[in-house]
Design a protein around this motif. Structure first.
Motif, PDB file in Angstrom:
ATOM      1  N   LYS A  39     -12.145  -3.962   9.851  1.00 39.98           N
ATOM      2  CA  LYS A  39     -11.333  -3.912  10.984  1.00 39.98           C
ATOM      3  C   LYS A  39     -11.758  -5.216  12.241  1.00 39.98           C
ATOM      4  N   ASP A  40     -10.686  -5.661  12.500  1.00 36.69           N
ATOM      5  CA  ASP A  40     -11.842  -6.543  14.205  1.00 36.69           C
ATOM      6  C   ASP A  40     -11.042  -5.529  15.399  1.00 36.69           C
ATOM      7  N   GLY A  41     -12.194  -5.353  15.690  1.00 39.07           N
ATOM      8  CA  GLY A  41     -12.670  -4.462  16.935  1.00 39.07           C
ATOM      9  C   GLY A  41     -12.874  -3.127  16.215  1.00 39.07           C
ATOM     10  N   ALA A  42     -13.152  -2.882  15.184  1.00 36.07           N
ATOM     11  CA  ALA A  42     -13.201  -0.946  14.626  1.00 36.07           C
ATOM     12  C   ALA A  42     -13.224  -1.275  13.490  1.00 36.07           C
ATOM     13  N   MET A  43     -13.464   0.369  12.137  1.00 41.57           N
ATOM     14  CA  MET A  43     -13.087  -0.305  11.480  1.00 41.57           C
ATOM     15  C   MET A  43     -11.872   0.905  11.126  1.00 41.57           C
ATOM     16  N   VAL A  44     -11.452   0.708   9.948  1.00 39.50           N
ATOM     17  CA  VAL A  44      -9.640   1.670   9.216  1.00 39.50           C
ATOM     18  C   VAL A  44     -10.563   2.785   9.035  1.00 39.50           C
ATOM     19  N   THR A  45     -10.870   4.211   9.886  1.00 36.89           N
ATOM     20  CA  THR A  45     -10.911   5.255   9.098  1.00 36.89           C
ATOM     21  C   THR A  45     -10.443   5.635   7.713  1.00 36.89           C
ATOM     22  N   ARG A  46     -11.040   6.803   6.988  1.00 36.75           N
ATOM     23  CA  ARG A  46     -10.602   7.434   5.333  1.00 36.75           C
ATOM     24  C   ARG A  46      -9.259   7.977   6.268  1.00 36.75           C
ATOM     25  N   GLY A  47      -9.019   8.752   6.896  1.00 38.15           N
ATOM     26  CA  GLY A  47      -7.779  10.029   7.787  1.00 38.15           C
ATOM     27  C   GLY A  47      -6.485   8.257   7.681  1.00 38.15           C
ATOM     28  N   GLU A  48      -6.778   7.148   8.255  1.00 35.33           N
ATOM     29  CA  GLU A  48      -5.889   6.232   8.275  1.00 35.33           C
ATOM     30  C   GLU A  48      -5.421   5.570   6.802  1.00 35.33           C
ATOM     31  N   ILE A  49      -6.465   5.434   5.886  1.00 39.54           N
ATOM     32  CA  ILE A  49      -6.276   5.148   4.727  1.00 39.54           C
ATOM     33  C   ILE A  49      -5.437   6.758   3.932  1.00 39.54           C
ATOM     34  N   VAL A  50      -5.869   7.275   4.065  1.00 42.92           N
ATOM     35  CA  VAL A  50      -5.207   9.117   2.974  1.00 42.92           C
ATOM     36  C   VAL A  50      -3.485   8.677   3.927  1.00 42.92           C
ATOM     37  N   GLN A  51      -3.756   9.375   5.327  1.00 42.44           N
ATOM     38  CA  GLN A  51      -1.852   8.900   5.721  1.00 42.44           C
ATOM     39  C   GLN A  51      -1.259   7.327   5.369  1.00 42.44           C
ATOM     40  N   ALA A  52      -1.820   6.448   5.701  1.00 41.67           N
ATOM     41  CA  ALA A  52      -0.823   5.282   4.689  1.00 41.67           C
ATOM     42  C   ALA A  52      -0.490   5.222   3.333  1.00 41.67           C
ATOM     43  N   PHE A  53      -1.375   5.508   2.340  1.00 39.57           N
ATOM     44  CA  PHE A  53      -1.393   6.127   1.523  1.00 39.57           C
ATOM     45  C   PHE A  53      -0.502   6.997   0.661  1.00 39.57           C
ATOM     46  N   SER A  54       0.326   8.110   1.991  1.00 41.06           N
ATOM     47  CA  SER A  54       1.258   8.952   1.513  1.00 41.06           C
ATOM     48  C   SER A  54       1.913   8.665   2.253  1.00 41.06           C
ATOM     49  N   ASP A  55       1.830   7.573   3.347  1.00 43.07           N
ATOM     50  CA  ASP A  55       3.296   7.216   4.295  1.00 43.07           C
ATOM     51  C   ASP A  55       4.569   5.860   3.139  1.00 43.07           C
ATOM     52  N   ALA A  56       2.686   4.855   2.127  1.00 45.95           N
ATOM     53  CA  ALA A  56       3.690   4.043   0.838  1.00 45.95           C
ATOM     54  C   ALA A  56       4.696   4.557   0.165  1.00 45.95           C
ATOM     55  N   VAL A  57       3.455   5.609  -0.885  1.00 44.92           N
ATOM     56  CA  VAL A  57       4.452   6.511  -1.751  1.00 44.92           C
ATOM     57  C   VAL A  57       5.763   7.043  -1.390  1.00 44.92           C
ATOM     58  N   ILE A  58       4.783   8.358  -0.106  1.00 42.68           N
ATOM     59  CA  ILE A  58       6.819   8.803   0.503  1.00 42.68           C
ATOM     60  C   ILE A  58       7.569   8.185   1.062  1.00 42.68           C
ATOM     61  N   SER A  59       7.660   7.101   1.608  1.00 45.34           N
ATOM     62  CA  SER A  59       8.071   6.508   2.898  1.00 45.34           C
ATOM     63  C   SER A  59       8.633   4.942   2.692  1.00 45.34           C
ATOM     64  N   HIS A  60       8.151   5.299   1.365  1.00 45.08           N
ATOM     65  CA  HIS A  60       8.490   3.328   1.064  1.00 45.08           C
ATOM     66  C   HIS A  60       8.897   3.261  -0.246  1.00 45.08           C
ATOM     67  N   CYS A  61       7.744   4.145  -1.112  1.00 46.35           N
ATOM     68  CA  CYS A  61       8.472   3.781  -2.556  1.00 46.35           C
ATOM     69  C   CYS A  61       9.137   4.642  -3.390  1.00 46.35           C
ATOM     70  N   LEU A  62       9.142   5.951  -2.619  1.00 45.13           N
ATOM     71  CA  LEU A  62       9.952   7.244  -3.159  1.00 45.13           C
ATOM     72  C   LEU A  62      11.629   6.707  -2.780  1.00 45.13           C
ATOM     73  N   ILE A  63      11.499   6.346  -1.703  1.00 48.33           N
ATOM     74  CA  ILE A  63      12.798   5.490  -0.678  1.00 48.33           C
ATOM     75  C   ILE A  63      13.474   4.539  -1.826  1.00 48.33           C
TER      76      ILE A  63
END
Length: 193
Positions: free
Chosen positions: A28-52
């Protein structure tokens, strides 16, 4: 001294050229994406995007969930984790998490470099606690292997929805890469994962 600078520059250039396309996704420009950000995004993608999207039949642009990881169309300089860009691929956290949605049929999320068991644990728990009243089929999660899966179901008959969660640790059969691979698939009815 000049020889050392040229040698160091050459090594840096060679190291940059040797990075696989998948590994480039982790930068990522300027910094790495953290594993925590990936877990949060994966969860958000399933719960807040796909399920809805699946339960309402709406396109992503027709609803917005505040406070979740933003989703946007896959950038031109990013590689699709799906191998195809049809239907449209959406990205989150520098394309480390990607989503493909076919309205009325399925919504799939793929991610790389997140810890498998903790991510499937968090996402599965969130699906079970959602307003859609999912229950879990017995898959033996967490399995005693480097490849894990969970299956969650809501409703019955033609109004059933199934969430398939799976992940494989790096460097094993089925995943020769150096990073973990995760997948979530939300489908209407019960279909093969």
């Amino acid at each position: 001294m000049m020889k050392r600078l040229i040698c160091a520059g050459g090594i840096a250039l060679l190291a940059t050229a040797c990075i696989s396309p998948e590994d480039r996704l982790t930068y990522k420009d300027g910094a790495m994406v953290t594993r925590g950000e990936i877990v949060q995004a994966f969860s958000d993608a399933v719960i807040s995007h796909c399920l809805i999207a699946m339960h309402t039949g709406k396109e992503f642009k027709e609803f917005e969930v505040k406070g979740v990881t933003p989703i946007r169309a896959l950038a031109e300089n990013k590689i699709s984790l799906f191998g195809t860009e049809s239907p449209q691929v959406w990205q989150m956290v520098e394309a480390m998490v990607q989503v493909q949605y076919t309205p009325g049929e399925s919504c799939e999320v793929r991610a790389v470099s997140a810890p498998v068991e903790p991510t499937l644990n968090v996402v599965g728990r969130s699906v079970l606690q959602s307003d859609y009243r999912y229950s879990e089929e017995d898959t033996g999660f967490p399995q005693d292997s480097v490849s894990m899966k969970r299956v969650l179901v809501a409703g019955a008959g033609g109004e059933a929805y199934t969430v398939y969660l799976s992940g494989t640790e790096p460097g094993v059969e089925g995943n020769p890469e150096t990073y973990a691979k995760l997948k979530a698939r939300v489908v209407k009815g019960a279909q093969a994962s």
